[in-house]
Design an enzyme around this catalytic site. Sequence first.
Site, PDB file in Angstrom:
ATOM      1  N   HIS A 102       0.853  -1.189   0.000  1.00  0.00           N
ATOM      2  CA  HIS A 102       0.000   0.000   0.000  1.00  0.00           C
ATOM      3  C   HIS A 102       0.890   1.239   0.000  1.00  0.00           C
ATOM      4  O   HIS A 102       0.713   2.159   0.783  1.00  0.00           O
ATOM      5  CB  HIS A 102      -0.930  -0.018   1.220  1.00  0.00           C
ATOM      6  CG  HIS A 102      -2.176   0.784   1.035  1.00  0.00           C
ATOM      7  ND1 HIS A 102      -3.114   0.514   0.061  1.00  0.00           N
ATOM      8  CD2 HIS A 102      -2.651   1.861   1.701  1.00  0.00           C
ATOM      9  CE1 HIS A 102      -4.102   1.381   0.141  1.00  0.00           C
ATOM     10  NE2 HIS A 102      -3.840   2.231   1.130  1.00  0.00           N
TER      11      HIS A 102
ATOM     12  N   TYR B 188       2.246   4.770  -1.123  1.00  0.00           N
ATOM     13  CA  TYR B 188       1.695   5.997  -1.699  1.00  0.00           C
ATOM     14  C   TYR B 188       2.814   6.725  -2.444  1.00  0.00           C
ATOM     15  O   TYR B 188       3.876   6.995  -1.874  1.00  0.00           O
ATOM     16  CB  TYR B 188       1.126   6.913  -0.598  1.00  0.00           C
ATOM     17  CG  TYR B 188      -0.179   6.427  -0.032  1.00  0.00           C
ATOM     18  CD1 TYR B 188      -1.396   6.889  -0.531  1.00  0.00           C
ATOM     19  CD2 TYR B 188      -0.205   5.492   0.994  1.00  0.00           C
ATOM     20  CE1 TYR B 188      -2.608   6.441  -0.010  1.00  0.00           C
ATOM     21  CE2 TYR B 188      -1.415   5.034   1.513  1.00  0.00           C
ATOM     22  CZ  TYR B 188      -2.609   5.523   1.008  1.00  0.00           C
ATOM     23  OH  TYR B 188      -3.796   5.067   1.528  1.00  0.00           O
TER      24      TYR B 188
ATOM     25  N   ASP C  40     -10.760   4.046  -7.153  1.00  0.00           N
ATOM     26  CA  ASP C  40     -10.521   2.961  -6.201  1.00  0.00           C
ATOM     27  C   ASP C  40     -11.048   1.684  -6.846  1.00  0.00           C
ATOM     28  O   ASP C  40     -12.130   1.196  -6.509  1.00  0.00           O
ATOM     29  CB  ASP C  40     -11.222   3.235  -4.867  1.00  0.00           C
ATOM     30  CG  ASP C  40     -10.791   2.267  -3.771  1.00  0.00           C
ATOM     31  OD1 ASP C  40      -9.874   1.455  -4.026  1.00  0.00           O
ATOM     32  OD2 ASP C  40     -11.354   2.320  -2.666  1.00  0.00           O
TER      33      ASP C  40
ATOM     34  N   GLN D 267      -4.910  -2.707  -7.949  1.00  0.00           N
ATOM     35  CA  GLN D 267      -5.855  -1.721  -7.436  1.00  0.00           C
ATOM     36  C   GLN D 267      -5.260  -0.326  -7.630  1.00  0.00           C
ATOM     37  O   GLN D 267      -4.151  -0.042  -7.182  1.00  0.00           O
ATOM     38  CB  GLN D 267      -6.134  -1.957  -5.947  1.00  0.00           C
ATOM     39  CG  GLN D 267      -7.284  -1.141  -5.389  1.00  0.00           C
ATOM     40  CD  GLN D 267      -8.638  -1.772  -5.635  1.00  0.00           C
ATOM     41  OE1 GLN D 267      -8.717  -2.935  -6.074  1.00  0.00           O
ATOM     42  NE2 GLN D 267      -9.707  -1.044  -5.354  1.00  0.00           N
TER      43      GLN D 267
ATOM     44  N   GLU E  92      -1.588  -1.060  -6.368  1.00  0.00           N
ATOM     45  CA  GLU E  92      -1.431  -2.222  -5.495  1.00  0.00           C
ATOM     46  C   GLU E  92      -1.638  -3.520  -6.279  1.00  0.00           C
ATOM     47  O   GLU E  92      -2.775  -3.975  -6.438  1.00  0.00           O
ATOM     48  CB  GLU E  92      -2.440  -2.153  -4.357  1.00  0.00           C
ATOM     49  CG  GLU E  92      -2.451  -0.830  -3.604  1.00  0.00           C
ATOM     50  CD  GLU E  92      -3.685  -0.671  -2.737  1.00  0.00           C
ATOM     51  OE1 GLU E  92      -4.024  -1.633  -2.011  1.00  0.00           O
ATOM     52  OE2 GLU E  92      -4.325   0.386  -2.799  1.00  0.00           O
TER      53      GLU E  92
END
Length: 234
Positions: free
Chosen positions: A74, A76, A140, A178, A197
């Site tokens: 995850h 960023y 998302d 994702q 992801e």
Amino acid sequence: MSGFKGLTKVIYKVKSYKQDSHITFTYHSVDGEEGFPGDLQVSVTYSLPEPNKLEVKMKAKALNKPTPVSLGTHFYWNLGGHNSGDILSHSLQLFASRFTPLDIELIPTGEISPVQGTVYDFLQPHIIGSKMKELKGGYDMNYVVDNAGDGRLAKVAVVQESKSGRKMELWSTAPGVQFYTSNVMGGVKGKEGLCLEPQGFPNSVNQPNFPSQIVNPGDIYKHVMVFEFTANSN
């Protein structure tokens, strides 16, 4: 894997490390933890195999019961750098011609649809914020990676930021990815970033047409990601 803590809020042990080279973490998930069946031995290795490359290798072995496993990251990313603002001006290309639509609770329905003609189409590179008005909140969504499968690394995405000239390329062995634009952060302060992801398809345990994420006793789950960073001469 998910749950209240998932495997993101547990304490891992350091199995091995070498400065400026790699570090490997391990964790033993016991039968019933977070509602998942069976004992699972998990490891993740972060390494720097070449200049400007980050490789992440994840492994999991089911020890005594079949259990669903889908491990991801995850991270960023904001290629503009610290205090550069949001990522809406970044350019994104996703090598994924299909996606998995969601129901009203944001759970994949089991349908696999083409991205062509939708707001989710990033087959050709374009600015992330260019179609955000057509979405509620932001992106998302799980995409179906083209040419993925059989444990081979497939090219997943290219992200570029024009002011800095920085570019990130992503490869993965997972069937999906994702794409998330930090829509629901609950007031958490920090840098604004995007997530890519690589993963198995969400809700795959309830959708027989999705690639199975069940790992049987003795089998080993493997997932490899490679991030490569470059910048133009300007």
